[in-house]
Design a protein around this motif. Structure first.
Motif, PDB file in Angstrom:
ATOM      1  N   ALA A  25       0.882  -1.203   0.112  1.00 42.30           N
ATOM      2  CA  ALA A  25       0.256  -0.059   0.042  1.00 42.30           C
ATOM      3  C   ALA A  25       0.891   1.250  -0.060  1.00 42.30           C
ATOM      4  CB  ALA A  25      -1.063   0.095   1.105  1.00 42.30           C
ATOM      5  N   ALA A  26       2.030   1.216   0.478  1.00 45.18           N
ATOM      6  CA  ALA A  26       3.005   2.411   0.745  1.00 45.18           C
ATOM      7  C   ALA A  26       3.584   2.666  -0.603  1.00 45.18           C
ATOM      8  CB  ALA A  26       3.803   2.208   1.669  1.00 45.18           C
ATOM      9  N   ALA A  27       4.014   1.527  -1.297  1.00 43.63           N
ATOM     10  CA  ALA A  27       4.363   1.620  -2.514  1.00 43.63           C
ATOM     11  C   ALA A  27       3.457   2.260  -3.585  1.00 43.63           C
ATOM     12  CB  ALA A  27       4.991   0.229  -2.879  1.00 43.63           C
ATOM     13  N   ASN A  28       2.244   1.708  -3.588  1.00 39.74           N
ATOM     14  CA  ASN A  28       1.070   2.314  -4.164  1.00 39.74           C
ATOM     15  C   ASN A  28       1.069   3.507  -4.021  1.00 39.74           C
ATOM     16  OD1 ASN A  28       0.949  -0.226  -5.643  1.00 39.74           O
ATOM     17  ND2 ASN A  28      -0.796  -0.928  -4.230  1.00 39.74           N
ATOM     18  N   GLU A  29       0.934   3.984  -2.789  1.00 34.04           N
ATOM     19  CA  GLU A  29       0.643   5.603  -2.619  1.00 34.04           C
ATOM     20  C   GLU A  29       1.778   6.430  -3.230  1.00 34.04           C
ATOM     21  OE1 GLU A  29      -1.233   5.191   1.978  1.00 34.04           O
ATOM     22  OE2 GLU A  29       1.190   5.584   1.533  1.00 34.04           O
ATOM     23  N   GLY A  30       3.076   5.909  -3.113  1.00 31.24           N
ATOM     24  CA  GLY A  30       3.923   6.637  -3.639  1.00 31.24           C
ATOM     25  C   GLY A  30       3.845   6.784  -5.356  1.00 31.24           C
ATOM     26  N   THR A  35       5.588  11.064  -9.842  1.00 29.38           N
ATOM     27  CA  THR A  35       5.911  10.753 -11.065  1.00 29.38           C
ATOM     28  C   THR A  35       6.960   9.691 -11.075  1.00 29.38           C
ATOM     29  OG1 THR A  35       7.861  12.332 -11.316  1.00 29.38           O
ATOM     30  CG2 THR A  35       5.741  12.975 -11.928  1.00 29.38           C
ATOM     31  N   PRO A  36       7.205   9.060 -12.398  1.00 29.53           N
ATOM     32  CA  PRO A  36       8.239   7.652 -12.032  1.00 29.53           C
ATOM     33  C   PRO A  36       9.638   8.233 -11.584  1.00 29.53           C
ATOM     34  CG  PRO A  36       6.936   7.509 -13.979  1.00 29.53           C
ATOM     35  CD  PRO A  36       6.551   8.957 -13.361  1.00 29.53           C
ATOM     36  N   VAL A  37      10.039   9.312 -11.919  1.00 27.61           N
ATOM     37  CA  VAL A  37      11.434  10.137 -11.402  1.00 27.61           C
ATOM     38  C   VAL A  37      11.304  10.321  -9.942  1.00 27.61           C
ATOM     39  CG1 VAL A  37      13.220  11.990 -11.925  1.00 27.61           C
ATOM     40  CG2 VAL A  37      12.044  10.756 -13.892  1.00 27.61           C
ATOM     41  N   GLN A  38      10.166  11.023  -9.510  1.00 27.47           N
ATOM     42  CA  GLN A  38      10.112  11.409  -8.128  1.00 27.47           C
ATOM     43  C   GLN A  38      10.185  10.129  -7.290  1.00 27.47           C
ATOM     44  OE1 GLN A  38       6.444  13.758  -8.619  1.00 27.47           O
ATOM     45  NE2 GLN A  38       7.812  15.705  -8.632  1.00 27.47           N
ATOM     46  N   TYR A  39       9.351   9.242  -7.907  1.00 20.18           N
ATOM     47  CA  TYR A  39       9.181   7.776  -7.104  1.00 20.18           C
ATOM     48  C   TYR A  39      10.878   7.159  -7.061  1.00 20.18           C
ATOM     49  CZ  TYR A  39       7.784   3.222  -5.729  1.00 20.18           C
ATOM     50  OH  TYR A  39       7.698   2.099  -4.918  1.00 20.18           O
ATOM     51  N   ALA A  40      11.275   7.221  -8.140  1.00 20.88           N
ATOM     52  CA  ALA A  40      12.730   6.304  -7.799  1.00 20.88           C
ATOM     53  C   ALA A  40      13.562   7.397  -6.997  1.00 20.88           C
ATOM     54  CB  ALA A  40      13.436   6.495  -9.332  1.00 20.88           C
ATOM     55  N   HIS A  41      13.229   8.595  -7.073  1.00 18.65           N
ATOM     56  CA  HIS A  41      14.306   9.319  -6.061  1.00 18.65           C
ATOM     57  C   HIS A  41      13.944   9.196  -4.539  1.00 18.65           C
ATOM     58  CE1 HIS A  41      17.117  12.678  -4.923  1.00 18.65           C
ATOM     59  NE2 HIS A  41      15.902  13.138  -4.189  1.00 18.65           N
ATOM     60  N   ALA A  42      12.520   8.837  -4.352  1.00 18.18           N
ATOM     61  CA  ALA A  42      12.000   8.487  -2.987  1.00 18.18           C
ATOM     62  C   ALA A  42      12.432   7.327  -2.490  1.00 18.18           C
ATOM     63  CB  ALA A  42      10.581   8.526  -2.973  1.00 18.18           C
ATOM     64  N   VAL A  43      12.580   6.475  -3.531  1.00 19.40           N
ATOM     65  CA  VAL A  43      13.372   5.071  -3.025  1.00 19.40           C
ATOM     66  C   VAL A  43      14.632   4.939  -2.929  1.00 19.40           C
ATOM     67  CG1 VAL A  43      13.953   2.751  -4.221  1.00 19.40           C
ATOM     68  CG2 VAL A  43      11.507   3.738  -4.306  1.00 19.40           C
ATOM     69  N   SER A  44      15.472   5.926  -3.549  1.00 19.34           N
ATOM     70  CA  SER A  44      16.743   6.138  -3.396  1.00 19.34           C
ATOM     71  C   SER A  44      16.997   6.722  -2.216  1.00 19.34           C
ATOM     72  CB  SER A  44      17.397   7.159  -4.629  1.00 19.34           C
ATOM     73  OG  SER A  44      18.600   7.494  -4.371  1.00 19.34           O
ATOM     74  N   LEU A  45      16.258   7.667  -1.742  1.00 20.50           N
ATOM     75  CA  LEU A  45      16.423   8.086  -0.341  1.00 20.50           C
ATOM     76  C   LEU A  45      16.447   7.309   0.877  1.00 20.50           C
ATOM     77  CD1 LEU A  45      14.228  11.410  -0.528  1.00 20.50           C
ATOM     78  CD2 LEU A  45      16.584  11.639  -0.509  1.00 20.50           C
ATOM     79  N   GLY A  77      11.779  20.135  -2.622  1.00 19.58           N
ATOM     80  CA  GLY A  77      12.476  20.764  -3.611  1.00 19.58           C
ATOM     81  C   GLY A  77      13.168  19.465  -4.532  1.00 19.58           C
ATOM     82  N   SER A  78      14.211  19.730  -5.113  1.00 21.10           N
ATOM     83  CA  SER A  78      14.797  19.258  -6.145  1.00 21.10           C
ATOM     84  C   SER A  78      13.974  18.460  -7.263  1.00 21.10           C
ATOM     85  CB  SER A  78      15.932  18.158  -5.649  1.00 21.10           C
ATOM     86  OG  SER A  78      15.131  17.188  -5.091  1.00 21.10           O
ATOM     87  N   VAL A  79      14.008  17.174  -7.394  1.00 16.72           N
ATOM     88  CA  VAL A  79      13.084  16.508  -8.362  1.00 16.72           C
ATOM     89  C   VAL A  79      11.522  16.578  -7.849  1.00 16.72           C
ATOM     90  CG1 VAL A  79      14.693  14.962  -9.048  1.00 16.72           C
ATOM     91  CG2 VAL A  79      13.151  14.409  -7.569  1.00 16.72           C
ATOM     92  N   PHE A  80      11.143  17.051  -6.713  1.00 16.20           N
ATOM     93  CA  PHE A  80       9.937  17.008  -6.010  1.00 16.20           C
ATOM     94  C   PHE A  80       9.438  18.637  -6.250  1.00 16.20           C
ATOM     95  CE2 PHE A  80      12.121  13.807  -3.222  1.00 16.20           C
ATOM     96  CZ  PHE A  80      11.306  12.751  -3.685  1.00 16.20           C
ATOM     97  N   GLY A  81      10.021  19.448  -6.783  1.00 18.79           N
ATOM     98  CA  GLY A  81       9.646  20.677  -7.036  1.00 18.79           C
ATOM     99  C   GLY A  81       8.873  21.479  -5.987  1.00 18.79           C
ATOM    100  N   ARG A  82       7.407  21.769  -6.086  1.00 19.52           N
ATOM    101  CA  ARG A  82       6.803  22.242  -4.791  1.00 19.52           C
ATOM    102  C   ARG A  82       6.127  21.177  -3.881  1.00 19.52           C
ATOM    103  NH1 ARG A  82       5.206  27.478  -5.753  1.00 19.52           N
ATOM    104  NH2 ARG A  82       3.430  27.078  -4.579  1.00 19.52           N
ATOM    105  N   ILE A  83       6.598  19.975  -4.000  1.00 17.36           N
ATOM    106  CA  ILE A  83       6.082  18.981  -3.209  1.00 17.36           C
ATOM    107  C   ILE A  83       6.790  18.770  -2.151  1.00 17.36           C
ATOM    108  CG2 ILE A  83       5.772  16.477  -2.912  1.00 17.36           C
ATOM    109  CD1 ILE A  83       5.064  16.404  -5.947  1.00 17.36           C
ATOM    110  N   ASN A  84       6.124  18.795  -0.973  1.00 16.89           N
ATOM    111  CA  ASN A  84       6.889  18.348   0.414  1.00 16.89           C
ATOM    112  C   ASN A  84       6.471  16.938   0.628  1.00 16.89           C
ATOM    113  OD1 ASN A  84       7.807  21.041   0.984  1.00 16.89           O
ATOM    114  ND2 ASN A  84       5.666  21.714   1.784  1.00 16.89           N
ATOM    115  N   LEU A  85       7.326  15.963   0.460  1.00 15.33           N
ATOM    116  CA  LEU A  85       7.405  14.596   0.448  1.00 15.33           C
ATOM    117  C   LEU A  85       7.391  14.209   1.869  1.00 15.33           C
ATOM    118  CD1 LEU A  85       6.660  12.005  -1.094  1.00 15.33           C
ATOM    119  CD2 LEU A  85       9.293  11.708  -1.021  1.00 15.33           C
ATOM    120  N   ARG A  86       6.689  13.512   2.618  1.00 15.14           N
ATOM    121  CA  ARG A  86       6.962  12.746   3.762  1.00 15.14           C
ATOM    122  C   ARG A  86       6.878  10.960   3.497  1.00 15.14           C
ATOM    123  NH1 ARG A  86       7.572  17.374   4.285  1.00 15.14           N
ATOM    124  NH2 ARG A  86       6.810  18.668   5.743  1.00 15.14           N
ATOM    125  N   ILE A  87       7.904  10.461   4.134  1.00 14.44           N
ATOM    126  CA  ILE A  87       8.022   9.079   4.108  1.00 14.44           C
ATOM    127  C   ILE A  87       7.924   8.437   5.367  1.00 14.44           C
ATOM    128  CG2 ILE A  87       9.347   6.876   3.321  1.00 14.44           C
ATOM    129  CD1 ILE A  87      10.352   8.794   1.237  1.00 14.44           C
TER     130      ILE A  87
END
Length: 108
Positions: A25-30, A35-45, A77-87
């Motif tokens: 479910a967490a992977a699906n949320e992401g 976007t695929p680039v943003q998702y890959a960056h989140a996994v990389s983090l 920021g970075s590939v996330f632009g105006r998104i504030n991502l929370r994992i």
């Protein structure tokens, strides 16, 4: 419920100190909110965090905060632009595994 788990190695073949696991479910949320680039960056983090001695208190490169028994990795920021991502993740010290629980994005 099966939780996929994997170990991480870097470009030099060194193994990370922590394994990674996630709920589907967490992977699906992401995938749904990024976007695929943003998702890959989140996994990389999360993969980078797995190399920390204590991912709940990592070095200055990460913004990790405790929240009610789990932890929140914050990135913007970075590939996330105006998104504030929370994992949101739980660090199981007994198995040296970081469990990704859910992903959330907040638009600035």
């Amino acid at each position: 419920m099966e939780v996929p788990e994997r170990s991480i190695t870097d470009d030099h073949g060194d193994k990370a100190k922590w394994n990674l696991a996630y709920f589907e479910a967490a992977a699906n949320e992401g995938r749904d909110c990024l976007t695929p680039v943003q998702y890959a960056h989140a996994v990389s983090l999360m993969e980078q965090l797995a190399f920390e001695d204590d991912p709940t208190h990592p070095g200055h490169a990460f913004d990790v905060r405790p929240i009610e028994g789990v932890h929140e990795l914050r990135e913007k920021g970075s590939v996330f632009g105006r998104i504030n991502l929370r994992i949101y993740f739980w660090a199981c010290k007994e198995t040296q595994t970081l469990f990704t629980l859910c992903v959330d994005k907040k638009e600035a």
